[in-house]
Every structure is written in C-alpha cells, then in structure tokens.
Motif scaffolding. Structure first.
Motif, short mmCIF file in Angstrom:
data_model
loop_
_atom_site.label_atom_id
_atom_site.label_comp_id
_atom_site.label_asym_id
_atom_site.label_seq_id
_atom_site.Cartn_x
_atom_site.Cartn_y
_atom_site.Cartn_z
N HIS A 224 59.33 -15.67 20.13
CA HIS A 224 59.35 -15.40 21.57
C HIS A 224 60.80 -15.32 22.02
O HIS A 224 61.72 -15.47 21.20
CB HIS A 224 58.58 -16.47 22.36
CG HIS A 224 58.87 -17.87 21.92
ND1 HIS A 224 59.99 -18.57 22.33
CD2 HIS A 224 58.19 -18.70 21.09
CE1 HIS A 224 59.96 -19.78 21.79
NE2 HIS A 224 58.88 -19.88 21.02
N VAL A 225 61.02 -15.12 23.29
CA VAL A 225 62.38 -14.83 23.77
C VAL A 225 63.34 -16.01 23.54
O VAL A 225 64.54 -15.81 23.39
CB VAL A 225 62.35 -14.41 25.25
CG1 VAL A 225 62.11 -15.63 26.16
CG2 VAL A 225 63.61 -13.65 25.66
N TYR A 226 62.83 -17.24 23.48
CA TYR A 226 63.66 -18.40 23.20
C TYR A 226 63.84 -18.65 21.70
O TYR A 226 64.71 -19.42 21.30
CB TYR A 226 63.05 -19.66 23.82
CG TYR A 226 63.16 -19.76 25.32
CD1 TYR A 226 63.98 -18.92 26.06
CD2 TYR A 226 62.44 -20.73 26.01
CE1 TYR A 226 64.07 -19.03 27.43
CE2 TYR A 226 62.52 -20.86 27.39
CZ TYR A 226 63.33 -20.00 28.10
OH TYR A 226 63.41 -20.11 29.47
N SER B 106 53.61 -19.73 24.56
CA SER B 106 52.41 -20.54 24.44
C SER B 106 52.30 -21.62 25.52
O SER B 106 52.31 -22.82 25.24
CB SER B 106 52.34 -21.21 23.05
OG SER B 106 51.03 -21.70 22.80
N PRO B 107 52.20 -21.21 26.80
CA PRO B 107 52.10 -22.21 27.87
C PRO B 107 50.89 -23.12 27.72
O PRO B 107 50.96 -24.30 28.08
CB PRO B 107 52.01 -21.36 29.14
CG PRO B 107 51.60 -20.00 28.68
CD PRO B 107 52.19 -19.83 27.31
N GLY B 108 49.79 -22.60 27.18
CA GLY B 108 48.61 -23.44 26.99
C GLY B 108 48.85 -24.56 26.01
O GLY B 108 48.39 -25.69 26.20
N LEU C 275 60.92 -25.34 27.87
CA LEU C 275 60.74 -24.64 29.13
C LEU C 275 60.06 -23.30 28.90
O LEU C 275 60.33 -22.61 27.94
CB LEU C 275 62.10 -24.41 29.81
CG LEU C 275 62.78 -25.65 30.38
CD1 LEU C 275 64.16 -25.28 30.89
CD2 LEU C 275 61.97 -26.28 31.50
N SER C 276 59.17 -22.94 29.79
CA SER C 276 58.38 -21.73 29.59
C SER C 276 59.18 -20.48 29.85
O SER C 276 59.78 -20.33 30.92
CB SER C 276 57.17 -21.74 30.52
OG SER C 276 56.49 -20.51 30.44
N THR D 156 58.70 -18.61 33.23
CA THR D 156 59.36 -18.99 34.49
C THR D 156 60.88 -18.94 34.39
O THR D 156 61.57 -19.35 35.32
CB THR D 156 58.93 -20.41 34.90
OG1 THR D 156 59.24 -21.34 33.85
CG2 THR D 156 57.44 -20.46 35.19
N ASP D 157 61.39 -18.43 33.28
CA ASP D 157 62.84 -18.33 33.14
C ASP D 157 63.40 -17.37 34.21
O ASP D 157 62.87 -16.27 34.40
CB ASP D 157 63.19 -17.79 31.74
CG ASP D 157 64.67 -17.83 31.47
OD1 ASP D 157 65.40 -16.98 32.03
OD2 ASP D 157 65.11 -18.70 30.71
N PRO D 158 64.47 -17.75 34.91
CA PRO D 158 65.00 -16.90 35.99
C PRO D 158 65.39 -15.49 35.54
O PRO D 158 65.21 -14.53 36.29
CB PRO D 158 66.23 -17.68 36.48
CG PRO D 158 65.94 -19.10 36.12
CD PRO D 158 65.17 -19.05 34.84
#
Length: 326
Positions: free
Chosen positions: A186-188, A213-215, A231-232, A235-237
């Motif tokens: 993922h992006v992180y 994977s927020p769930g 951190l999800s 919601t990253d700015p």
C-alpha cells in the motif's frame, strides 16, 4: 453492461484482472452477498484462501451466477491458497481438492502457497495450538504445486508472503515458474525493491491490503508507539488532497496508485457501495505530480501490518520471510 477490466498477463499467457475482491476476514454469513455485489459491479477476480473459512459460501455465490447462465466459468478468475498446515508435498493435492469441492469448481485460476512457514496441527486450531514445521522444504512443495497444474486443478501457481531470496530459489528449481506473488502493499509500504525483483523474473505482483486494511486495524489493538506506522492511508492529508483535486475518493486514489505501478490490487470490502467505488478506477489517471507526492509517503517495512507482530511466533522458523530487507 460490464466494464472491460485491464489484466496483467502471466508468463503462461493466462490473464489476471487488475482489480479483484479480497475476502480476508469476510465471514461466511456476509461474503456471499459481497461476491454478488462485486459480480454485479463488474468484478471477475475473486480472492480467497483455505484459512479464510469462506470458500463454501463463495462457491455458492459463484455457482448461482454460473448455473443461471449470467457468467461463464472462463470469465471468472478465482484464487485460493494452500494453508501453512499443508506446506508439505504430500498434502498439496488433498488441500486443493478440499478447496475445489468447497468452491464447487473443477479448477482454480491461481493457486498460491499462502505462507513460507510450514505448520503442524489441526486446520481449525488457533495459531497457539499449532506448532512450526521446522523442516519446511520449498522445493519439494513447489514440485507438488506443479503437479496440480499438470492435473488441471490449477491453471497457474504462485506464492504469497515470500521474500526475494525464497522466490529466486524456487524459480531456479522450477519447471513451471511462479506466475504471481501476493504480498501486503500500500502507499505506506510500497515494496519497491520486491516489485522490481519480481518483474525482472516475469512474476506478476498482487497487493493485498492496498487501502491499508482499515478493518484489520479496527479489529486489532495498536499500542501507542505503533500508531504512527498504522495510520490509515485513507485519511492521510496528501491522499485526501489528491482525491479532492480529482473529484475522487481516497480509496480510488490509493488503488489507482497501485495499478499505475503495474501491480494488481484486491481491496476487501463487504459494503456494496464501497465494492462499487473500488471498481470505479479505470476512467482517470494520476499525473506525475500526484504520483511523486504519493511515492513520498512510503515508510518502508515499519509500516508492515501483516507478518511482523501478527506472526511473531513464526520468527524462529528458518523460512520466516520478513527478516530479509525484501
């Protein structure tokens, strides 16, 4: 009318749709409706695993579509996985036959070794009641996977949660090379070295947890010192701003970022609206400035959610994959 979904082509000519429905943590009670929603939206790629305990419910949903004539089997791309308790050559055929029976299919399009680490114990036992099989032999295991292709039970075979060293060892010994590697991405946690390594070997890559994977995060308590890494991305700015400029949702931006790297994505959802939203990513592109900003969000292995603390008991296994940098 269904959307024509782009595909990634395997070395053997078979094609994998670039967006699929992930079903990890989707219970049997809800996964059938999720599959229905996905197929209605245009998905043709469904991902599951023996250990998810939802293959039978998925099979019922798929066969409802197949029996009605709304879909042909060749239009579907179904993925399932060999559990860690099956990581022995003599166990592969039996586990795949169990999965095929549950799915009500004569073959799967892709069969993956789910974990580099072998286990001993009952399939339905919690990890604490399973022991590590310290004699896991990837080469003999892979030869048994090849036999499933020969028998027509799997069109293609691949790996999940393996590192570059392990992949290279299998490729060198393979008669039928791995077609795909499925890993957290993922992006992180962009896994750039591993993706480049696989592409050089003509192994396609599929991202699980492409939205972070927020769930999974909601289900597992995260200690304060781990919160920054967890951190999800939704919601990253930076992600939110890119989404605003394109008139898209953060989830669509995150998926588009993965797809533009030539990586397949299998976002998991059981919400019909989000399932449709996750599929609506083929009518826009991120520009170079967007990509540069999103690339800069990579936090490397400290952002890994699956496999580290989750599987820390596996770390003493000689084939535990996450000691290596990639």
């Amino acid at each position: 009318m269904s959307v024509a979904v782009p595909s990634e082509e395997f070395h053997n000519g078979h094609k994998m749709p670039v967006i699929g429905l992930g079903t990890f943590m989707a219970s049997s009670e809800v996964v059938g409706a999720a599959v229905d929603s996905a197929l209605e939206a245009g998905y043709r790629h469904i991902d599951t695993a023996y250990v998810y305990r939802n293959e039978a419910a998925i099979g019922q949903a798929l066969n409802k579509w197949l029996d009605s004539g709304r879909l042909k089997r060749e239009e579907l791309f179904v993925v399932t996985k060999l559990p860690g308790t099956g990581n022995r050559a003599e166990s592969v055929e039996g586990y795949l036959k169990k999965s095929l029976e549950a799915l009500q299919l004569s073959y799967v399009d892709l069969y993956l070794i789910h974990s580099a680490v072998g286990k001993i114990g009952k399939d339905d036992a919690p990890p604490s009641e399973q022991t590590l099989d310290m004699n896991t032999d990837h080469i003999s295991l892979w030869k048994a996977m090849e036999a499933q292709v020969d028998a027509g039970r799997a069109r293609s075979i691949g790996l999940s949660n393996f590192n570059a060293r392990q992949i290279k060892r299998i490729v060198r010994a393979a008669r039928i090379p791995p077609a795909n590697l499925q890993v957290e991405l993922h992006v992180y946690f962009q896994q750039r070295e591993l993706v480049a390594f696989c592409k050089a070997l003509d192994v396609t890559v599929c991202a699980y947890a492409p939205l972070g994977s927020p769930g999974f995060q909601e289900r597992h308590t995260i200690r304060d010192r781990d919160r920054e890494a967890a951190l999800s991305p939704l919601t990253d700015p930076v992600v939110v701003e890119v989404a605003r400029r394109h008139g898209r949702t953060p989830a669509q931006v995150l998926l588009r970022h993965v797809l533009q790297r030539g990586v397949v994505a299998i976002p998991k959802s059981t919400n019909p609206g989000r399932i449709r939203e996750n599929f609506q990513v083929f009518d826009f592109e991120l520009d170079d400035e967007d990509v540069e900003k999103l690339d800069a969000l990579d936090r490397g292995s400290k952002a890994r959610m699956f496999g580290g603390k989750m599987l820390k008991g596996n770390a003493i296994h000689p084939e535990f994959p996450f000691h290596d940098p990639y």
